[in-house]
Design a protein around this motif. Structure first.
Motif, PDB file in Angstrom:
ATOM      1  N   GLY A 346       0.810  -1.208   0.000  1.00 39.67           N
ATOM      2  CA  GLY A 346       0.000   0.000   0.000  1.00 39.67           C
ATOM      3  C   GLY A 346       0.846   1.261   0.000  1.00 39.67           C
ATOM      4  N   MET A 347       1.894   1.295   0.823  1.00 39.25           N
ATOM      5  CA  MET A 347       2.744   2.481   0.885  1.00 39.25           C
ATOM      6  C   MET A 347       3.556   2.670  -0.394  1.00 39.25           C
ATOM      7  SD  MET A 347       3.879   2.923   4.871  1.00 39.25           S
ATOM      8  CE  MET A 347       4.513   1.283   5.138  1.00 39.25           C
ATOM      9  N   LEU A 348       3.947   1.579  -1.032  1.00 40.56           N
ATOM     10  CA  LEU A 348       4.633   1.701  -2.325  1.00 40.56           C
ATOM     11  C   LEU A 348       3.710   2.311  -3.375  1.00 40.56           C
ATOM     12  CD1 LEU A 348       6.666  -1.637  -2.547  1.00 40.56           C
ATOM     13  CD2 LEU A 348       7.606   0.690  -2.513  1.00 40.56           C
ATOM     14  N   ILE A 349       2.437   1.895  -3.359  1.00 35.37           N
ATOM     15  CA  ILE A 349       1.471   2.462  -4.311  1.00 35.37           C
ATOM     16  C   ILE A 349       1.274   3.947  -4.039  1.00 35.37           C
ATOM     17  CG2 ILE A 349      -0.936   2.403  -5.067  1.00 35.37           C
ATOM     18  CD1 ILE A 349      -0.908  -0.610  -4.548  1.00 35.37           C
ATOM     19  N   ILE A 350       1.233   4.330  -2.757  1.00 33.59           N
ATOM     20  CA  ILE A 350       1.108   5.756  -2.418  1.00 33.59           C
ATOM     21  C   ILE A 350       2.294   6.534  -2.970  1.00 33.59           C
ATOM     22  CG2 ILE A 350       0.996   7.436  -0.538  1.00 33.59           C
ATOM     23  CD1 ILE A 350      -0.308   5.246   1.179  1.00 33.59           C
ATOM     24  N   GLY A 377      -3.711   2.831  -2.674  1.00 31.38           N
ATOM     25  CA  GLY A 377      -2.587   2.649  -1.757  1.00 31.38           C
ATOM     26  C   GLY A 377      -2.964   2.937  -0.317  1.00 31.38           C
ATOM     27  N   ILE A 378      -3.657   4.056  -0.089  1.00 32.16           N
ATOM     28  CA  ILE A 378      -4.057   4.410   1.273  1.00 32.16           C
ATOM     29  C   ILE A 378      -5.050   3.390   1.818  1.00 32.16           C
ATOM     30  CG2 ILE A 378      -5.220   6.159   2.677  1.00 32.16           C
ATOM     31  CD1 ILE A 378      -4.130   8.247   0.659  1.00 32.16           C
ATOM     32  N   GLY A 379      -5.944   2.892   0.947  1.00 29.01           N
ATOM     33  CA  GLY A 379      -6.894   1.876   1.384  1.00 29.01           C
ATOM     34  C   GLY A 379      -6.197   0.612   1.860  1.00 29.01           C
ATOM     35  N   LEU A 380      -5.218   0.131   1.109  1.00 31.53           N
ATOM     36  CA  LEU A 380      -4.460  -1.061   1.522  1.00 31.53           C
ATOM     37  C   LEU A 380      -3.694  -0.808   2.817  1.00 31.53           C
ATOM     38  CD1 LEU A 380      -3.007  -2.376  -1.872  1.00 31.53           C
ATOM     39  CD2 LEU A 380      -4.810  -3.433  -0.486  1.00 31.53           C
ATOM     40  N   ALA A 381      -3.075   0.371   2.917  1.00 32.65           N
ATOM     41  CA  ALA A 381      -2.292   0.680   4.116  1.00 32.65           C
ATOM     42  C   ALA A 381      -3.186   0.786   5.348  1.00 32.65           C
ATOM     43  CB  ALA A 381      -1.515   1.980   3.904  1.00 32.65           C
ATOM     44  N   TYR A 382      -4.273   1.558   5.244  1.00 31.07           N
ATOM     45  CA  TYR A 382      -5.180   1.706   6.378  1.00 31.07           C
ATOM     46  C   TYR A 382      -5.809   0.370   6.768  1.00 31.07           C
ATOM     47  CZ  TYR A 382      -5.375   6.781   7.122  1.00 31.07           C
ATOM     48  OH  TYR A 382      -5.087   8.077   7.475  1.00 31.07           O
ATOM     49  N   ALA A 449       4.977  14.387   0.978  1.00 33.62           N
ATOM     50  CA  ALA A 449       4.149  13.205   1.193  1.00 33.62           C
ATOM     51  C   ALA A 449       4.880  11.938   0.755  1.00 33.62           C
ATOM     52  CB  ALA A 449       2.826  13.339   0.431  1.00 33.62           C
ATOM     53  N   THR A 450       5.605  12.025  -0.352  1.00 37.83           N
ATOM     54  CA  THR A 450       6.384  10.871  -0.824  1.00 37.83           C
ATOM     55  C   THR A 450       7.455  10.501   0.187  1.00 37.83           C
ATOM     56  OG1 THR A 450       6.026  11.592  -3.109  1.00 37.83           O
ATOM     57  CG2 THR A 450       7.757   9.957  -2.725  1.00 37.83           C
TER      58      THR A 450
END
Length: 585
Positions: A346-350, A377-382, A449-450
């Protein structure tokens, strides 16, 4: 005979109605965070006050939400998560009505603070899902509940913009009150109370200390740009926050039943999850600050996209929608690779989304692409965060632990708001006496943010890994007391009772010679036995109180569950239904 059930999932296997109702409640309370974003620039005029004073309308909601999440989580563990969820929603309804009937600044701040108090519903909902759903539904359900923070915030923007553009702005509060009442009714009808309770009392001094420390810390973060980051007020509040939180930590380590178990919080699985949560919070809020401004800036600036408030909200809305639709995707990835890997993906996608966003700011459709990628990405991370927390803390502490994790996300969004706001202000151009954000400021914000999410990746790398992925087709350890083994009379002669039941695999086969260990509150072994050929076990207890029953067997992951013995009975049956992962040799 007294029967104690430590995991109600064995009693309510379907979970019918729980997931959509709790997810709806999470979305409703998350709406409070962005409810006034479409009218934020008009608040000074609407409330008859200065721009600096008007910011308290937003700051009060943030502070109340940060304070309430760990407190309501602990209260839910002690007195019932459903009860505290309803209380949180009721306070939100009252706050909405207070704000809906006023245009006075001080009264509005009070109403907005009461609205923010409802943020405690997020960890309470996650705890209810953990206590009331079968294992096969738990992953995607918790993912949806965790993502509801972003879903509610994203969906609220276009709806609030539409209402504010075509009706009196107070209608926003009456609408939120109606949503709160609906959520309360649905919770009463469809969500059963969890019987899981923590042992101990509510730590009032701990709650006051944490609340004071959080306010002292978050206040200068949210107001630092107005007061000046090197001003005496800002630095003084930061210093006071450090002192108060240090004293609070020392006190919590000495309390028998603390508000936050700092020893548990210091475990690598919890500590690095919370640190990663802060970074994800920073990354999440950056896009919410940049894209709406970029979309609404006039085209005459040379880079603004000249869209209306409603269109800007619709372009950002896919952020929340994508987060909602990633819940089932998360469940599949996590089932195969574990929540740590899912968090890192998720964080890699962000990072990819923000990196690509540096060159995708010249058309409205490009902002939609950015929103979709970042939402995934945020959805997977959260979605990964509650699973990581629940896997590292006792079942009786899930409410408080998830409350603290939600607080970490709020701290991340607060830091993001302060830092990105400062960057945009310092890089703005003056046009007709008005500060206009520049494309350079937007790009710097995306780079910040990155960097935050890449730092989060480093924290996630330190999380304990899963030894092997669980294969759903292979049996895992469970234990049941449906067909109990009689307790030896020799043990009953000298003890007030005990625990007994059977150790089984998930396909119902008995597990012989599984070691069942009884552990008291101080972490000492209070008894141990091996299961018989039919999986039966029996353990006497030395005294009434709270215990942990731990089960281990060759070829299976360890299984543990909290249990209590009330005393005065000859025996106590306990269900051990927490999932144990098969360990591949």
């Amino acid at each position: 005979m007294t029967r104690t059930t430590t995991d109600p999932r064995t009693r309510r296997p379907s979970g019918s109605g729980i997931v959509p109702v709790l997810a709806f409640a999470g979305i409703v309370v998350a709406v409070m965070q962005t409810l006034l974003v479409p009218v934020i620039k008009d608040l000074p005029e609407l409330l008859g006050t200065s721009p600096g004073n008007a910011t308290w309308v937003m700051t009060s909601t943030l502070l109340a939400g940060a304070v309430s999440t760990p407190i309501m989580g602990r209260l839910g563990d002690l007195y019932g998560k459903r009860r505290m969820l309803i209380a949180s929603l009721a306070v939100m309804v009252v706050g909405s009505l207070v704000a809906g009937f006023t245009s006075e600044l001080l009264v509005m701040i009070v109403g907005r603070a009461l609205q923010g108090f409802a943020m405690g519903a997020i960890p309470l909902g996650i705890g209810l899902m953990r206590d009331g759903l079968p294992r096969e539904k738990l992953g995607s359900a918790m993912a949806l509940m965790s993502s509801s923070i972003g879903v509610g915030g994203g969906l609220a923007l276009p709806v609030a913009a539409l209402v504010a553009q075509h009706a009196d702005w107070h209608a926003l509060f009456f609408g939120s009150a109606g949503l709160g009442v609906l959520s309360i009714v649905l919770t009463l009808v469809f969500v059963p109370e969890s019987p899981m309770r923590a042992v101990g009392t509510f730590d009032i001094l701990g709650a006051l200390g944490l609340s004071a420390g959080l306010v002292l810390f978050l206040l200068p973060i949210t107001k630092g740009s107005d007061w000046g980051w090197t001003s005496g007020t800002t630095l003084g509040l930061f210093g006071a926050a450090v002192a108060v939180l240090l004293l609070w930590g020392v006190m919590e380590l000495r309390v028998k039943a603390p508000l936050v178990d700092l020893r548990t919080t210091a475990r690598p699985a919890v500590l690095f999850t919370n640190l990663a949560s802060i970074m994800v919070g920073v990354a999440f809020y950056a896009v919410s600050l940049v894209l709406p401004q970029l979309l609404q800036l006039p085209a005459s600036t040379g880079y603004g996209l000249g869209q209306s408030m409603v269109v800007a909200g619709l372009c950002v809305a896919p952020l929340g929608l994508t987060m909602m639709f990633t819940a089932p995707v998360y469940a599949r990835i996590s089932a195969k690779y574990g929540p740590k890997v899912t968090l890192m993906i998720g964080m890699l996608i962000i990072a990819v989304g923000y990196g690509a966003g540096l060159g995708l700011m010249s058309a409205a459709w490009q902002t939609i692409v950015i929103a979709v990628v970042l939402g995934a990405g945020i959805g997977l991370a959260y979605s990964s965060l509650p699973a990581l927390i629940i896997g590292a803390v006792p079942a009786s502490e899930t409410g408080a632990a998830n409350g603290l994790n939600t607080l970490m996300r709020s701290i991340g969004t607060s830091v993001s708001s302060a830092v990105i706001g400062m960057v945009l202000a310092n890089t703005a151009d003056q046009v007709g006496g008005v500060a206009v954000p520049t494309m350079h400021g937007f790009r710097v914000s995306f780079m910040i943010a990155t960097g935050a999410v890449l730092l989060g990746l480093v924290f996630a790398a330190f999380l304990p890994g899963r030894r092997a992925a669980a294969d759903p087709a292979k049996p895992h350890l469970v234990a049941s007391s449906e067909d109990p083994m009689p307790m030896p009379m020799s043990a009953l002669d000298t003890n007030p009772g005990g625990f007994r039941g059977r150790v089984l695999t998930s396909d119902g086969a008995p597990v012989a010679r599984a070691k069942v260990t009884l552990i008291d509150r101080r972490g000492r072994q209070a008894g141990a036995t091996l299961s018989s050929a039919d999986g039966g076990y029996a353990l006497a207890v030395p005294a009434e109180g709270a215990y942990v029953l731990a089960v281990t067997a060759g070829g299976h992951g360890p299984l543990a569950s909290g249990a209590s013995h009330p005393g005065g009975e000859r025996s106590v049956e306990v269900d051990l239904a927490l999932p144990g992962a098969t360990v591949l040799a």
